[in-house]
Design a protein around this motif. Structure first.
Motif, PDB file in Angstrom:
ATOM      1  N   SER A  80       0.844  -1.203   0.000  1.00 25.07           N
ATOM      2  CA  SER A  80       0.000   0.000   0.000  1.00 25.07           C
ATOM      3  C   SER A  80       0.874   1.246   0.000  1.00 25.07           C
ATOM      4  N   PRO A  81       1.730   1.425  -1.019  1.00 28.90           N
ATOM      5  CA  PRO A  81       2.662   2.547  -1.021  1.00 28.90           C
ATOM      6  C   PRO A  81       1.987   3.907  -1.078  1.00 28.90           C
ATOM      7  N   ASN A  82       0.803   4.021  -1.701  1.00 30.88           N
ATOM      8  CA  ASN A  82       0.137   5.313  -1.748  1.00 30.88           C
ATOM      9  C   ASN A  82      -0.270   5.783  -0.358  1.00 30.88           C
ATOM     10  N   ASP A  83      -0.681   4.830   0.498  1.00 35.64           N
ATOM     11  CA  ASP A  83      -0.968   5.200   1.885  1.00 35.64           C
ATOM     12  C   ASP A  83       0.307   5.651   2.577  1.00 35.64           C
ATOM     13  N   THR A  84       1.438   5.082   2.176  1.00 28.57           N
ATOM     14  CA  THR A  84       2.713   5.493   2.759  1.00 28.57           C
ATOM     15  C   THR A  84       3.000   6.955   2.449  1.00 28.57           C
ATOM     16  N   VAL A  85       2.791   7.345   1.198  1.00 32.10           N
ATOM     17  CA  VAL A  85       3.052   8.725   0.812  1.00 32.10           C
ATOM     18  C   VAL A  85       2.144   9.681   1.568  1.00 32.10           C
ATOM     19  N   ARG A  86       0.913   9.273   1.823  1.00 31.28           N
ATOM     20  CA  ARG A  86      -0.027  10.126   2.556  1.00 31.28           C
ATOM     21  C   ARG A  86       0.093   9.949   4.063  1.00 31.28           C
ATOM     22  N   ARG A  87       1.252   9.370   4.503  1.00 33.03           N
ATOM     23  CA  ARG A  87       1.516   9.129   5.922  1.00 33.03           C
ATOM     24  C   ARG A  87       0.469   8.199   6.530  1.00 33.03           C
ATOM     25  N   GLY A  88       0.031   7.266   5.699  1.00 31.94           N
ATOM     26  CA  GLY A  88      -0.917   6.286   6.200  1.00 31.94           C
ATOM     27  C   GLY A  88      -0.197   5.056   6.706  1.00 31.94           C
ATOM     28  N   LYS A  89      -0.831   3.894   6.600  1.00 36.19           N
ATOM     29  CA  LYS A  89      -0.251   2.659   7.099  1.00 36.19           C
ATOM     30  C   LYS A  89       0.341   1.850   5.951  1.00 36.19           C
ATOM     31  N   ASN A  90       1.308   1.001   6.304  1.00 39.08           N
ATOM     32  CA  ASN A  90       2.041   0.235   5.310  1.00 39.08           C
ATOM     33  C   ASN A  90       1.719  -1.241   5.444  1.00 39.08           C
ATOM     34  N   GLU A  91       1.185  -1.853   4.408  1.00 36.89           N
ATOM     35  CA  GLU A  91       0.904  -3.280   4.410  1.00 36.89           C
ATOM     36  C   GLU A  91       2.164  -4.026   3.977  1.00 36.89           C
ATOM     37  N   LEU A  92       2.772  -4.742   4.917  1.00 38.22           N
ATOM     38  CA  LEU A  92       4.028  -5.431   4.655  1.00 38.22           C
ATOM     39  C   LEU A  92       3.776  -6.904   4.386  1.00 38.22           C
ATOM     40  N   ARG A  93       4.451  -7.442   3.373  1.00 35.14           N
ATOM     41  CA  ARG A  93       4.446  -8.872   3.096  1.00 35.14           C
ATOM     42  C   ARG A  93       5.894  -9.299   2.865  1.00 35.14           C
ATOM     43  N   LEU A  94       6.325 -10.371   3.550  1.00 35.72           N
ATOM     44  CA  LEU A  94       7.704 -10.837   3.431  1.00 35.72           C
ATOM     45  C   LEU A  94       7.724 -12.354   3.471  1.00 35.72           C
ATOM     46  N   THR A  95       8.548 -12.951   2.629  1.00 36.83           N
ATOM     47  CA  THR A  95       8.729 -14.403   2.599  1.00 36.83           C
ATOM     48  C   THR A  95      10.218 -14.717   2.611  1.00 36.83           C
ATOM     49  N   ALA A  96      10.604 -15.619   3.521  1.00 33.99           N
ATOM     50  CA  ALA A  96      12.000 -16.033   3.627  1.00 33.99           C
ATOM     51  C   ALA A  96      12.087 -17.543   3.488  1.00 33.99           C
ATOM     52  N   ASN A  97      13.156 -18.010   2.850  1.00 30.08           N
ATOM     53  CA  ASN A  97      13.413 -19.441   2.684  1.00 30.08           C
ATOM     54  C   ASN A  97      14.790 -19.747   3.260  1.00 30.08           C
ATOM     55  N   ALA A  98      14.846 -20.695   4.205  1.00 29.88           N
ATOM     56  CA  ALA A  98      16.124 -21.060   4.823  1.00 29.88           C
ATOM     57  C   ALA A  98      16.022 -22.462   5.393  1.00 29.88           C
ATOM     58  N   ALA A  99      17.041 -23.264   5.148  1.00 25.94           N
ATOM     59  CA  ALA A  99      17.171 -24.605   5.737  1.00 25.94           C
ATOM     60  C   ALA A  99      15.888 -25.421   5.580  1.00 25.94           C
ATOM     61  N   HIS A 100      15.332 -25.426   4.378  1.00 27.47           N
ATOM     62  CA  HIS A 100      14.132 -26.196   4.069  1.00 27.47           C
ATOM     63  C   HIS A 100      12.911 -25.686   4.833  1.00 27.47           C
ATOM     64  N   ASN A 101      12.938 -24.427   5.240  1.00 23.52           N
ATOM     65  CA  ASN A 101      11.804 -23.809   5.914  1.00 23.52           C
ATOM     66  C   ASN A 101      11.344 -22.594   5.118  1.00 23.52           C
TER      67      ASN A 101
END
Length: 713
Positions: free
Chosen positions: A229-250
């Motif tokens: 939600s980068p447009n909300d970021t510019v308007r000093r709103g909230k940021n919807e974060l999504r992250l995926t990590a892969n390590a040691a078969h997890n």
């Protein structure tokens, strides 16, 4: 003569007026100073605003370099002024050097940095950036090998390295920027890169995405993520974060709503993890847990300072469930883990890793194959897998785990309550309690890795437990069995695997049976009262309770070899005696049981029953040498005499000496046992592995047992 007095009228202009009150000299000076200061500030602001503060470029480089003791250069345009109240800072081609010990020359460099800084945040509190535009940036953050200095704590001579605290960024535009982090002590290196961001006024046309790679504790990982939600970021709103990590078969997924681009303090994040083995996941940060089968889990993560709290956790490992909470505190001198976990149903296979088994192998091939996988010799059941005691020095822990029921084929176990404490390599599983067949087991297990190799103390106590329920999976009839058993195992051993610690253990094992009944056909076989068994068999009465007066199955363990000390069970009809022993070293068994009748019997085998083989494959040998000799004598009498004479070889005159139950119920060793009349017993051995009544090894027996128990040829 009349005189007239004139009174001034209020409306009379000629009346005197009160003097006007004038400001004192001091007040006039103060006023003029304030006006002058404000005018000067305004003039400075005006000059800076008009010139954009470009003339401050070289003073900025010189003063900043002196304060932080680093090289600071700006190759291109430079602006520093109030706009109108926030601080506007712009620099092109800016560079800040790293300390000399660092592996990269620069801490920070940017083709262009444009930001708005909250002025008061420079004086107190956490630094706050209202806006950040960073292009072609490179940030290098690293610790030295001793973990006493880092690249972001300024001052070459400073050894009080401070943790990394990022400023609060309310909105940002980042393009062609990378971030590198290196921590030799944690064995962590990470490189992140940000995709270019296109903007139109206050609108961003795409999400902010980033990717990265790295290595942690020799484990490579990759990650990717985005602000959705980068447009909300510019308007000093909230940021919807999504992250995926892969390590040691997890695979770890993180999602949440951030109030600022870099602000994760106190923000609840949803975390999901899945993989083939949860131990591989926690092993990444140096935390050791038993191996698991395929797992899935989800929880809510909240970071507060150096604390990472995972709450509302729900998941599964193998065929078992898990819920609860745990907290990781990144404190000195070691990482600290606090956990409160609950399992409603635990599959017995998923409990196998607690003693070193691979649960997948146990499920597919059984315990013997799982033990062989750990390096144990063929046909062994005690695992020889290293418990990774060297890794427990990396963290401390306080954990509490409760289990509702254990799904087991033979032994009913439920209501497990385990407290785990780990402080500076001293691991305590204490108390450990659970219910087994309507009886209770309490245990205290202490593993001290501060002594090399690791020293382990085992203290396991079984409260009175119904034998019918406990042994129902082994052919014992629960109906009609009123006998109970209680016991205690106290052992101490040295070694970094379960097999090693038991193979040199010393201590005592004792199981006590107070008065009660035991109902199963196998007891009659064990008594070897062939006449009674045959009569009952032909009459169709295969089940008749055996009344136990008292019984003791005791062993003294020396250097990993357990010797019967004593095995003595007194029933209404027989006295059952056992001699010999077994070895934790190679799991060999060499024992003999004998039942002497208290009453006359024509058909009595009453010769020793041998139990041999190993833990994995015990073998019962009721045809002992004594019994064969008696059978030969019977055949001989039948040939030279009459068939009735052949029976005489199997006559039991019924002279067995009953036991005095006091020493038996006290779990006393063989030397303290007495007959019913109070005389010392001479038929229970003397606490050795010899199988004779006297406790003295027969010719060749000692050598054979050394070969069997110790593997000495």
């Amino acid at each position: 003569m009349e005189s007239a007095v004139r009174t001034p009228s209020a409306l009379d202009d000629s009346a005197p007026r009160p003097p006007r009150r004038r400001l004192g000299r001091g007040w006039r000076i103060a006023r003029n100073i304030v006006i002058g200061v404000l005018a000067a500030i305004f003039l400075v602001w005006l000059v800076l605003y008009i010139t954009k503060g470009r003339f401050l470029k070289h003073p900025f480089e010189r003063i900043t370099a002196g304060l932080i003791e680093r090289d600071v250069t700006v190759r291109g345009d430079f602006q520093l002024y109030f706009d109108p109240f926030t601080i506007k800072f712009l620099a092109e081609g800016m560079r800040i050097s790293n300390p000399k010990w660092a592996t990269r020359p620069d801490l920070f460099e940017a083709g262009r940095i444009d930001t708005r800084i909250a002025p008061l945040s420079l004086i107190w509190g956490r630094k706050r950036l209202h806006f950040l535009d960073l292009t072609q940036g490179a940030i290098d953050l690293e610790w030295d090998a001793s973990h006493t200095r880092n690249s972001w704590t300024f001052g070459e001579k400073k050894t009080d390295a401070k943790p990394l605290v990022l400023p609060i960024v309310q909105r940002a535009l980042v393009a062609q920027t990378r971030l590198r982090y290196r921590d030799p002590r944690m064995r962590l290196t990470a490189d992140l890169s940000f995709e270019p961001i296109r903007s139109r006024g206050t609108s961003i046309t795409q999400s902010i995405r980033f990717t990265g790679t790295g290595v942690v504790r020799d484990t490579p990982f990759t990650l990717s993520g985005a602000l959705l939600s980068p447009n909300d970021t510019v308007r000093r709103g909230k940021n919807e974060l999504r992250l995926t990590a892969n390590a040691a078969h997890n695979v770890i997924d993180v999602s949440g709503t951030l109030p600022g681009l870099t602000d994760i303090e106190g923000v609840p994040l949803d975390v999901k993890a899945r993989g083939r083995n949860a131990a591989e996941l926690l092993g990444i940060i140096g935390v050791v847990i038993p191996r698991t089968r395929t797992y899935t889990a989800r929880a809510q993560l909240v970071k507060t300072g150096e604390e990472y709290a995972f709450t509302h956790m729900v998941g599964r490992f193998g065929a078992s469930d898990l819920s609860g909470r745990f907290t990781i505190r990144n404190i000195k001198p070691r990482l600290k883990i606090d956990a409160a976990l609950t399992t409603r149903s635990l599959d017995i296979v998923d409990a196998a890793p607690f003693i070193g088994y691979n649960p997948d192998t146990v499920a597919a091939k059984g315990a013997v194959a799982a033990a062989a996988e750990t390096g144990a010799a063929p046909a062994r059941v005690l695992p020889d897998a290293n418990l990774r005691v060297d890794a427990i020095r990396n963290f401390d822990a306080d954990a509490h785990w409760t289990v509702g029921v254990v799904r087991s084929r033979n032994v009913p176990i439920s209501h497990i309550d385990l407290t785990v404490s780990l402080v500076d390599r001293l691991l305590k599983l204490s108390p450990l309690t659970f219910s087994m067949a309507r009886g209770n087991v309490a245990a205290d297990i202490v593993m001290d890795e501060r002594r090399a190799p690791m020293h382990t103390d085992y203290d396991i106590r079984l409260a009175p437990t119904p034998m019918g329920k406990l042994l129902a999976g082994y052919g014992v009839a629960e109906a009609g069995t009123t006998g109970v058993v209680k016991g205690r195992i106290q052992l101490a051993g040295v070694g970094d695997t379960l097999h090693d610690s038991l193979s040199n253990a010393r201590g005592r094992i004792a199981f006590i049976m107070p008065e009660g009944t035991f109902w199963t056909r196998n007891v009659q076989i064990a008594e070897l009262d062939i006449g009674t068994f045959a009569q009952k068999m032909f009459q169709g009465k295969l089940k008749e309770p055996v009344h136990i007066n008292c019984g003791l199955i005791g062993f003294t363990v020396r250097n990993g070899v357990a010797a019967a000390d004593p095995i003595l069970i007194d029933t209404t009809k027989n006295v059952m005696l056992g001699r010999g022993g077994f070895s934790f070293r190679n799991e060999a068994i060499d024992m003999a049981f004998r039942a002497d009748g208290k009453k006359f019997s024509l058909f009595s085998g009453q010769s020793p029953v041998g139990i041999q083989g190993s833990f994995a494959k015990p073998a019962i040998n009721p045809i002992s040498g004594d019994l064969i000799a008696r059978a030969g004598a019977g055949i001989g009498l039948g040939v030279v005499g009459t068939p009735l004479a052949a029976v005489l070889a199997f006559v039991d005159v019924g002279d067995a000496k009953g036991a005095k139950c006091g020493p038996v119920l006290a779990g006393a060793p063989a030397a303290a046992q007495r007959t019913a009349s109070g005389k010392p017993r001479d038929d229970v051995g003397n606490g050795t592995t010899a199988k004779s009544e006297s406790g003295k090894a027969a010719p060749g027996e000692k050598r054979a047992q050394r070969k069997k128990f110790l593997g000495i040829f």
